[in-house]
Design an enzyme around this catalytic site. Structure first.
Site, PDB file in Angstrom:
ATOM      1  CE1 TYR A  95       0.177   0.791   4.741  1.00  0.00           C
ATOM      2  CE2 TYR A  95       0.849  -1.457   4.224  1.00  0.00           C
ATOM      3  CZ  TYR A  95       0.790  -0.399   5.108  1.00  0.00           C
ATOM      4  OH  TYR A  95       1.340  -0.523   6.363  1.00  0.00           O
ATOM      5  CG  ASP A  97       1.306   4.958   5.945  1.00  0.00           C
ATOM      6  OD1 ASP A  97       0.353   5.748   6.016  1.00  0.00           O
ATOM      7  OD2 ASP A  97       1.965   4.605   6.934  1.00  0.00           O
ATOM      8  CD  GLU A 102       3.832   1.229   5.907  1.00  0.00           C
ATOM      9  OE1 GLU A 102       3.824   0.765   7.052  1.00  0.00           O
ATOM     10  OE2 GLU A 102       3.601   2.440   5.665  1.00  0.00           O
ATOM     11  CB  THR A 105       4.927  -9.517   7.307  1.00  0.00           C
ATOM     12  OG1 THR A 105       4.577  -9.233   8.677  1.00  0.00           O
ATOM     13  CG2 THR A 105       6.306  -8.963   7.011  1.00  0.00           C
ATOM     14  CG  HIS A 158       5.714   1.357  12.364  1.00  0.00           C
ATOM     15  ND1 HIS A 158       4.594   2.110  12.107  1.00  0.00           N
ATOM     16  CD2 HIS A 158       6.727   2.254  12.459  1.00  0.00           C
ATOM     17  CE1 HIS A 158       4.923   3.393  12.040  1.00  0.00           C
ATOM     18  NE2 HIS A 158       6.218   3.494  12.243  1.00  0.00           N
ATOM     19  NE  ARG A 242      -1.759  -3.418  15.988  1.00  0.00           N
ATOM     20  CZ  ARG A 242      -1.263  -2.402  15.276  1.00  0.00           C
ATOM     21  NH1 ARG A 242      -0.077  -2.522  14.702  1.00  0.00           N
ATOM     22  NH2 ARG A 242      -1.936  -1.277  15.129  1.00  0.00           N
ATOM     23  CG  HIS A 244       2.250   0.396  16.433  1.00  0.00           C
ATOM     24  ND1 HIS A 244       2.437   1.746  16.206  1.00  0.00           N
ATOM     25  CD2 HIS A 244       2.254  -0.193  15.210  1.00  0.00           C
ATOM     26  CE1 HIS A 244       2.527   1.972  14.907  1.00  0.00           C
ATOM     27  NE2 HIS A 244       2.434   0.815  14.276  1.00  0.00           N
TER      28      HIS A 244
END
Length: 500
Positions: A95, A97, A102, A105, A158, A242, A244
């Site tokens: 995509y 970003d 970007e 996975t 990230h 999650r 990040h």
């Protein structure tokens, strides 16, 4: 001691997102957003070009400290959505970003899988460039898997780790801040010079260190924090958090990626289990991460609160000791054993002489390559050719990137085999919901309306869209859905069996 049964250590769900630096050779193509859209639109392996990315359950404005910040959530119209987003057969996402191509996975369950699927992302972006050159007849763009353009701009890499929500966020910050500050000693990508008005440096360990300005915050592009507080689990909120992570470099060397992800996964196992962990408190974490990045000899001391001091290697050894102590009385998965052994070996060599790791770590391999060049040419770190090498190391084109020169010459250690990377481009991981998502992208491409991390949407005709929820990352696996997907040939049949 707080025990958690939500997420067994052997089933840590993880993934990474890489923003690629993009440069144009043509002054007429100066808009990075349009350039990025053009690049990802030329991926030749795209099975479902009309599928959208579903933003319905996404909210990046939630803060783990208990509030939601003001701001606009991304909601592009369907046509623009399709330009910005490409869903992949491996369960991942390609995509645009901001102003960068970007790649995310799919959800994986081991650091080895992460290495394979991240390398598949490099392969995908290289194919985008090659296909674009074939179609247009012009070699417009170059893509770099790095974190800085050398002109004051940084772009992200990230990591995402699913963990139990039972662990308080304040404890996560306390335990992980010293770990994040010192992890670059084996996970740094290497960098010529300094940026963001920081202290000068000929060469440093981390590409990202200069750009961190506070300890905790929700931002990822300004006032970047060492610990990011985004609270967007892409899973059942009451069970999962999650983590990040935005503090890491994008690596080319497989061992750097493997250790970067693998060591943090181990520390999170201990956090989830309520195990004992080191209790370091850095005097100034923001200053310390920049100091660590400039400490090529591994000898400088980091100031702790209260006036004591220690070294980056010593801090990492303390986390390693806690992990080996924990696993001495718990089951030890093979991949965890391998990471513990490699972690210790790398720390030993860093303490002895970092140059011993020229075959293993990005920042050491790149440094050795540059110093060899400078010795031959009689130039210094400020030579434009050396700065160009800094970029060329990260060029995703296998015939151009300097990292791939090391790989072809067998001068850099591998973790995965080429066949694993080739398979990871089109085959999703078996152990997470990415398996169901990826198989649906391939098998039902014509009926696929869209996907997200938490759902698959099918166009069933008559202007109707049916959503299959995937809120549990550990369902939708090969063991649970492969027979079902093999048996059905239509979306209607799939939805009927799921309903039954």
């Amino acid at each position: 001691m707080q025990e958690s049964t939500v997420l067994p250590p052997t089933l840590r769900v993880l993934g990474t997102e890489t923003e690629f630096g993009i440069a144009s050779r043509d002054p007429a193509t100066s808009d990075p957003v349009s350039n990025s859209i053009a690049v990802i639109g030329h991926y030749p392996g795209l099975p479902a070009p009309l599928a959208i990315w579903d933003y319905e359950n996404e909210n990046p404005l939630l803060d783990a400290r208990g509030f939601e910040v003001e701001g606009e959530r991304e909601r592009p119209n369907p046509e623009y959505n399709r330009q910005l987003n490409k869903v992949l057969a491996n369960g991942g996402r390609l995509y645009v970003d901001g102003a960068h191509p970007e790649y995310s996975t799919p959800e994986c369950t081991s650091p080895r899988e992460i290495v394979a699927f991240e390398k598949a992302g490099e392969r995908i972006l290289a194919q985008c460039l090659a296909q674009m050159t074939r179609v247009t007849g012009r070699d417009h763009f170059v893509l770099y898997k790095n974190n800085s353009d050398g002109k004051g701009n940084s772009y992200g890499y990230h990591e995402s780790y699913l963990m139990s929500r039972a662990v308080p966020f304040e404890r996560i910050v306390k335990i992980l801040a010293p770990f994040f500050v010192t992890r670059p000693i084996f996970a740094g990508a290497g960098k010529v010079g300094a940026e963001n008005q920081t202290n000068p440096a000929d060469y440093q360990i981390s590409q990202r260190a200069d750009f961190f300005e506070c300890l905790v915050d929700l931002n990822t592009m300004v006032r970047r924090p060492i610990v990011n507080s985004r609270d967007e689990p892409h899973a059942e909120y009451s069970k999962y958090r999650r983590l990040h992570v935005i503090v890491g470099d994008a690596n080319m060397a497989e061992l750097s990626t493997y250790l970067k992800v693998g060591t943090l996964s181990i520390i999170l196992d201990l956090l989830d289990a309520g195990a004992d962990l080191p209790q370091f408190e850095l005097d100034d974490p923001v200053r310390s991460i920049k100091q660590v990045s400039r400490d090529l000899s591994m000898k400088e001391t980091i100031k702790l609160a209260g006036g004591r001091s220690t070294t980056a290697v010593a801090i990492q050894r303390a986390y390693l000791k806690a992990a080996t102590g924990y696993y001495a009385c718990h089951d030890l998965p093979q991949v965890t054993k391998d990471i513990l052994v490699r972690w210790e070996d790398v720390l030993d060599k860093l303490e002895q002489d970092p140059r011993l790791l020229a075959r293993e770590l990005d920042w050491v391999a790149k440094r050795q390559m540059m110093e060899s060049y400078m010795e031959r040419k009689g130039c210094g770190w400020d030579d434009p050719r050396v700065r160009l090498m800094d970029l060329q190391y990260h060029d995703v084109r296998p015939d151009k990137g300097l990292y791939f020169t090391l790989e072809r010459s067998h001068l850099i250690e591998r973790v995965v085999q080429d066949v694993e990377i080739e398979r990871a481009e089109f085959t999703p991981p078996a152990g997470t919901r990415a398996y169901f998502r990826g198989r649906c992208v391939s098998k039902f491409a014509k009926s696929l309306y869209g996907v997200s991390w938490t759902s698959v949407l099918f166009d069933v005709g008559n202007n109707q869209v049916k959503r299959v929820p995937l809120m549990d990352p550990l369902r939708g696996t090969a063991s649970l859905t492969s027979d079902l997907l093999d048996q059905v040939e239509t979306v209607d049949a799939l939805l009927a069996k799921l309903k039954a």
